[in-house]
Structure formats: structure tokens, C-alpha cells
Design an enzyme around this catalytic site. Structure first.
Site, short mmCIF file in Angstrom:
data_model
loop_
_atom_site.label_atom_id
_atom_site.label_comp_id
_atom_site.label_asym_id
_atom_site.label_seq_id
_atom_site.Cartn_x
_atom_site.Cartn_y
_atom_site.Cartn_z
N ASP A 1 -13.36 14.71 -11.01
CA ASP A 1 -13.98 13.63 -10.26
C ASP A 1 -14.42 14.09 -8.88
O ASP A 1 -15.43 13.61 -8.35
CB ASP A 1 -12.99 12.46 -10.13
CG ASP A 1 -12.83 11.70 -11.45
OD1 ASP A 1 -13.65 11.89 -12.35
OD2 ASP A 1 -11.87 10.91 -11.55
N GLY A 2 -13.68 15.02 -8.28
CA GLY A 2 -14.07 15.55 -6.98
C GLY A 2 -15.40 16.27 -7.03
O GLY A 2 -16.20 16.20 -6.08
N ARG B 1 -2.38 -5.12 11.34
CA ARG B 1 -1.57 -4.08 12.00
C ARG B 1 -0.85 -3.31 10.91
O ARG B 1 -0.16 -3.88 10.08
CB ARG B 1 -0.57 -4.70 12.98
CG ARG B 1 -1.20 -5.33 14.21
CD ARG B 1 -0.17 -6.07 15.04
NE ARG B 1 -0.77 -6.57 16.29
CZ ARG B 1 -1.41 -7.73 16.39
NH1 ARG B 1 -1.57 -8.49 15.32
NH2 ARG B 1 -1.91 -8.10 17.56
#
Length: 263
Positions: free
Chosen positions: A45-46, A148
Site C-alpha cells: 500500500d505504501g 485537547r
């Protein structure tokens, strides 16, 4: 038809790349790395993410197809044992084009007038360089919450099985026109509250992230990691552009999900 082949660079992927290039040339297809009609990604996939970003200016003219040479990948329809079958399909068979939505990320800066725009196939993540990330999250121009925590991940349906899933996000079928916002270790107590759940936004809804304090941000666009200073806002929406995949047979998405995560 003009084609290009991109390899992960390991021995198996390179061997497949050379076979594909040789066979397709024998079928009188033209190898063209600059303006290909079809790009064959060989690796994982990379590798396909790299191919997508390399040809992001040609998304309307270029279709992608993946050959997976490692573990199971969500963008790969083919395996090395099927190289000959794939080559014949490309050379002899009209293919179906399937389009999947992308994420558009627009970063604006406090000095005004300057902005950076990116396309992501999988996701965008936002973290502060030091300390807690504090961001106002606006949806359709209205304040939804003040987040946060460690960071936020905004993913496409195609990318929902990647980092988003690791954060507890939902898996979306890649054909859905939506983006998903997932939290990274949010702070929730008597004073600070977040929704604490992934948000799935349709194509006509825009998510705007606005820094509450003056800090630098580490922003990733798929596999690209970027440091941004003086950020005024980060706008995320379903992009007008889409990625086009060349399909020569059915793409069993839910079968792929089951085999990757259950079996």
C-alpha cells in the site's frame, strides 16, 4: 495505451516490475513515466501511496492498479503469480474505472494570503510539536468542540482501515463520499470534554481545525510528514478530485477486510 510501473524496490517487486514492463512492451504498449494512462504499482500500500502522490496532477487521465508482493494490501488486486494474467488483461481487455474519494487539506497561515493545499489518499494527522494539541474543531462553520489530546486523524474511506482503525475509527466502504475524524488520546475530565467518538462527515460538510495556542504542528499527508509554523487553520473536506482504479475483475472489499483482521 501508455503505462508506467513503480516498484517497492525489493528483489521480488523489481522482478515483477521487469516482467510487466517487458510483457506489455511486447504487446506494443508504450512505456511512458511522464504521461501514463495506467500505472501499475508493485509492492504494498505504501508503494501505491507513493504512485498516487507522484501522479496527483494526472488523476483525471491516469488509472492505478496494484500488484502486492508482501502481506495483504487493500489497494492491490493482484499477486506475483498472476502477472501474465494481468498483462493480458491490460493489453487485451477494456477495464472498468472505479473512482474513490480523496481528502483535501488546506493549511492557512497567520500572515494571510499564503496557503498550502494537499490531497491525501489515506489520511491527514495533526499533532503539536511539543505538548498537548489544543484545537477548536468547527463543522460547517460552527464550533463543535475544543479538542485537547495527542492529535487528530482525518481519513478517507479508503484510509479507514489504516491509522484510523488503530484509533478505534469505523471501517467505511471506499466508495462512500465522506471523511472521518478520529481522536488520539483525548483529555476528558470535569473541566475538558471532547465527543470521544469518531465523526463521519458527508461530502458537503467541511471540518476546520483552528489552533488555540501559538505552537508548531507536525502534519502528515499519507506518508509525508511536514512541519508547519504560524498555522491559522487547517481545513479538511472531501476533495473534488478522485483517484481512479483500473478494475479487471470484482474487488472484494469486505472479504479483504475479513482476511486482514479476522482470519
Amino acid at each position: 495505451m501508455k503505462f508506467a510501473v513503480i516498484s517497492k524496490g525489493d528483489a521480488i517487486s523489481n522482478e515483477c516490475m521487469y516482467k510487466i514492463r517487458t510483457y506489455l512492451t511486447d504487446f506494443r504498449l508504450t512505456y511512458d513515466e511522464d504521461e501514463p494512462d495506467i500505472v501499475i504499482s508493485v509492492g504494498g500500500d505504501g508503494t501505491l501511496l507513493y504512485a498516487f502522490h507522484r501522479y496527483r496532477s494526472r488523476l483525471e487521465q491516469t488509472a492505478f492498479v496494484g500488484v502486492h508482493t508482501g502481506h495483504l494490501g487493500f489497494y492491490a488486486d493482484w499477486v506475483p503469480d498472476e502477472i501474465e494474467k494481468l498483462v493480458i488483461a491490460i493489453a487485451k481487455t477494456p477495464y472498468q474505472v472505479v473512482e474513490y474519494p480523496l481528502l483535501e487539506v488546506t493549511i492557512r497561515y497567520v500572515n494571510g494570503g499564503r496557503e498550502a493545499k494537499y490531497l491525501a489518499l489515506n489520511e491527514c494527522t495533526v499533532k503539536s510539536v511539543g505538548g498537548t494539541l489544543v484545537m477548536d474543531v468547527e463543522i460547517r462553520g460552527e464550533l463543535f468542540e475544543t479538542f485537547r489530546g495527542d492529535g487528530l486523524c482525518i481519513s478517507t474511506p479508503s484510509g479507514s482501515t489504516a491509522y484510523n482503525k488503530a484509533l478505534g475509527g469505523a471501517i467505511l466502504h471506499p466508495s462512500l463520499e465522506a471523511i472521518q475524524v478520529a481522536e488520539m488520546a483525548s483529555i476528558n475530565n470535569r473541566i475538558f470534554r471532547t465527543i470521544g467518538s469518531p465523526l463521519i462527515l458527508p461530502a458537503h460538510h467541511t471540518c476546520m481545525l483552528k489552533p488555540v495556542n501559538d505552537v508548531d504542528f507536525q502534519i502528515t499527508i499519507d506518508h509525508l510528514s511536514l512541519l508547519h509554523k504560524d498555522v491559522k487553520s487547517i481545513q479538511c473536506r472531501v476533495a473534488d478530485e478522485k483517484i481512479r482504479f483500473a478494475r479487471f475483475r470484482p474487488f472484494p472489499f469486505w472479504k479483504r477486510v475479513r482476511e486482514s483482521f479476522i482470519q
